[in-house]
Design a protein around this motif. Structure first.
Motif, short mmCIF file in Angstrom:
data_model
loop_
_atom_site.label_atom_id
_atom_site.label_comp_id
_atom_site.label_asym_id
_atom_site.label_seq_id
_atom_site.Cartn_x
_atom_site.Cartn_y
_atom_site.Cartn_z
N GLN A 1 -4.75 -0.42 -11.60
CA GLN A 1 -3.90 -1.17 -12.39
C GLN A 1 -4.00 -2.82 -12.14
O GLN A 1 -4.12 -3.75 -12.76
CB GLN A 1 -2.34 -0.89 -12.11
N ARG B 1 1.58 7.54 0.90
CA ARG B 1 1.44 8.32 -0.45
C ARG B 1 0.23 9.08 -0.46
O ARG B 1 -0.65 8.71 0.11
CB ARG B 1 1.49 7.20 -1.42
N PRO B 2 0.23 10.06 -1.61
CA PRO B 2 -1.04 10.59 -1.79
C PRO B 2 -2.10 9.65 -2.11
O PRO B 2 -1.73 8.56 -2.97
CB PRO B 2 -0.74 11.39 -3.06
N LYS C 1 -4.60 4.92 -8.14
CA LYS C 1 -3.89 4.36 -9.55
C LYS C 1 -3.34 2.82 -9.39
O LYS C 1 -3.44 2.02 -10.36
CB LYS C 1 -2.56 5.38 -9.64
N ASP C 2 -2.59 2.50 -8.29
CA ASP C 2 -2.28 0.96 -8.29
C ASP C 2 -3.31 0.09 -8.27
O ASP C 2 -3.24 -0.93 -8.75
CB ASP C 2 -1.28 0.83 -6.99
N THR D 1 0.78 -1.35 -0.07
CA THR D 1 0.05 -0.16 0.04
C THR D 1 0.96 1.19 -0.20
O THR D 1 0.53 2.29 -0.80
CB THR D 1 -0.80 -0.01 1.05
N GLU E 1 -4.29 9.47 -4.46
CA GLU E 1 -4.36 9.33 -5.88
C GLU E 1 -3.35 8.12 -6.42
O GLU E 1 -3.78 7.25 -7.14
CB GLU E 1 -4.05 10.54 -6.73
N GLU E 2 -2.24 8.17 -5.96
CA GLU E 2 -1.27 7.07 -6.15
C GLU E 2 -1.74 5.78 -5.87
O GLU E 2 -1.72 4.87 -6.58
CB GLU E 2 0.00 7.38 -5.67
N ILE E 3 -2.27 5.51 -4.79
CA ILE E 3 -2.97 4.37 -4.14
C ILE E 3 -3.85 3.90 -5.19
O ILE E 3 -3.95 2.55 -5.40
CB ILE E 3 -3.21 4.42 -2.70
N GLU F 1 -12.51 8.76 -7.15
CA GLU F 1 -11.07 8.59 -7.78
C GLU F 1 -10.97 7.37 -8.45
O GLU F 1 -10.38 7.26 -9.73
CB GLU F 1 -10.19 8.68 -6.60
N TYR G 1 -11.08 5.99 -13.34
CA TYR G 1 -10.33 4.77 -14.33
C TYR G 1 -11.51 3.86 -14.92
O TYR G 1 -11.19 3.30 -16.14
CB TYR G 1 -9.50 3.82 -13.35
#
Lengths: 313, 313
Positions: free
Chosen positions: B46, B35-36, B42-43, B31, B38-40, B96, B100
């Protein structure tokens, strides 16, 4: 039009109730709880006819009869599994009542569930989740979720008085130790008052009890309002027990509305305001819409109205 | 076909799940909680694509994505109000994620609710009321009534770890005193073990802790199984806390089935059998069908499966 029967250890109260929860007529008789149950049910049936005729109606117009009974109720079977207030053990209450009114559906509810549904029907409309608690001789509770009385899989769910508030605490009438009921009921308050009087025989609370020749659920409240510090301690500790249980219930259910009924609830804002403060400080998440708290308004009519409207579905 | 995301403080675990609750593929990443957000997210996104393709499917076949997140979840807004494990405050997780996958409905659940719904979907089918509790770092809980996760009016209902078990007891991370979580969590067990080791430095439990150079949720259980009386006392008292809370929940909900998950549940029957005995002796009404108790079976997969299937409706 529905009929609600509020069966208590002392009285059978029966009312004719419209779909809005208005009582159109009511009547009562002593329960005389030691009689055979068939005689008690016969009185109930007579009262049903009596209130219906008193309001100028006939039994043909009655869409359902609901009975709120003390004790553990097997809702599906319409049976009272057992009750302390009325010495019953596996009494087929619905079948017996149905003998008098074979074309009218009869529904059997636990009395606390019925009272909760009554308060919900009049004061809680639109609530997704509604909780009522009753601070009486015991602590009763009822939960209404999506317009239905919550009963659990076996019909006896919603016993809000019997979660542990004091691990390994005082022995409850249910057999378990430390139930919320032991601390938040009138019985609990009287015990707490009595213990404080023994410790503070000089207190105004002790004098009031001696003058009235007994200790009631009002003794400590009245003495506290008159400025007695020993009584104030009793009231503060009692309200803390009540409020701690209410926070617990809110954390579990997050109801739109929780109403407090029963004898002690007549203290009104004197009881409600400190509970609200405790709840505001202690609920799990403060950064979201909070459950509303209120004093129940229907008092003894809640059981009749709720029992009646529980027969709707 | 649905995707379940089990978001934890340490790992993001994602699985492709069919309607029966079978995991067709899964994958995870750290995790990196600081981090911000948004990055979490994004992962997470993916990983969703990764597991779907790994199972030979495409995102077009996905009917919904569910995310189980720690913390207080505003289900209606799809927002994490706050979380301790991941330092979040009013994070719009659904919006958020929806960036995606704009054509796939995304549902946000509290992680304990998601795990409960997973256990329910696989082991509790047909239950009118199902309760799952998780004895982990904290005590989580989830309630499923009539096939729906119970959330209360504001979305954060079902917090079974935060009713009072010990009035005026230990201060909980939630701010209230004496929550069940303080006594029945791994954290509580470690504290109880540590206190007993200080009292009994000669005990086998103390030796095990010294050898392993730390105290875990297994220390007392392992020493008790090896015959250490001091450890047995810790285990007995701990199980009593757990069981007293479970009786409380049963008295309130009367669920068809209550399952116990989380790290401690790996003790299996050694934990379950004494709980069953305590429950049998202490529930409110013994003269009616009783709730079944079982150990949860899905462990870490419960969160993925439950999150996925929570996106069904």
């Amino acid at each position: 039009m529905y009929i609600g029967v509020d069966l208590g250890g002392t009285n059978i109260a029966v009312g004719l109730v419209d779909i809005e929860g208005n009582i159109l007529a009511k009547s009562s008789r002593p329960t005389l709880a030691d009689r055979p149950f068939e005689e008690i049910v016969k009185d109930m049936a007579q009262l049903c006819v009596e209130v219906t005729e008193a309001a100028g109606h006939t039994m043909d117009e009655i869409k359902g009869i609901g009975i709120g009974s003390p004790g553990a109720v097997d809702h599906a079977k319409g049976e009272i599994i057992y009750s302390n207030n009325i010495p019953w053990n596996h009494v087929p209450l619905r079948d017996e009542m149905q003998k008098y009114f074979d074309h009218i559906p009869v529904n059997i509810e636990n009395d606390a569930n019925a009272a909760a549904y009554g308060e919900y029907s009049v004061n809680g409309k639109g609530s997704k989740t509604f909780v009522a608690i009753t601070l009486g001789t015991g602590v009763g509770g009822g939960i209404v979720i999506d317009d239905k009385i919550y009963r659990g899989f076996n019909g006896i769910g919603g016993e809000l008085g019997h979660f542990t508030l004091v691990h390994d605490g005082i022995k409850c009438t249910c057999g378990k130790l430390g139930c919320w009921e032991c601390y938040a009921s009138v019985t609990g308050l009287i015990r707490q008052t009595s213990e404080a009087i023994q410790k503070h025989p000089e207190s105004q609370m002790a004098k009031i009890a001696a003058e009235e020749d007994h200790i009631s659920g009002r003794t400590a409240f009245n003495a506290a309002k008159a400025g007695d510090p020993a009584a104030q301690e009793v009231v503060d500790a009692y309200i803390r027990y009540v409020a701690d249980g209410i926070v617990s219930i809110i954390n579990i259910f997050q109801p739109d509305l929780l109403v407090i009924g029963g004898g002690i609830s007549k203290e009104g804002d004197y009881l409600l305001e400190p509970i609200k403060r405790f709840v505001a400080e202690n609920t799990y998440c403060k950064d979201i819409a909070q459950s509303k708290l209120a004093i129940a308004t229907l008092f003894n009519d809640a059981g009749i109205i709720g029992a009646a409207l529980s027969a709707k579905s």
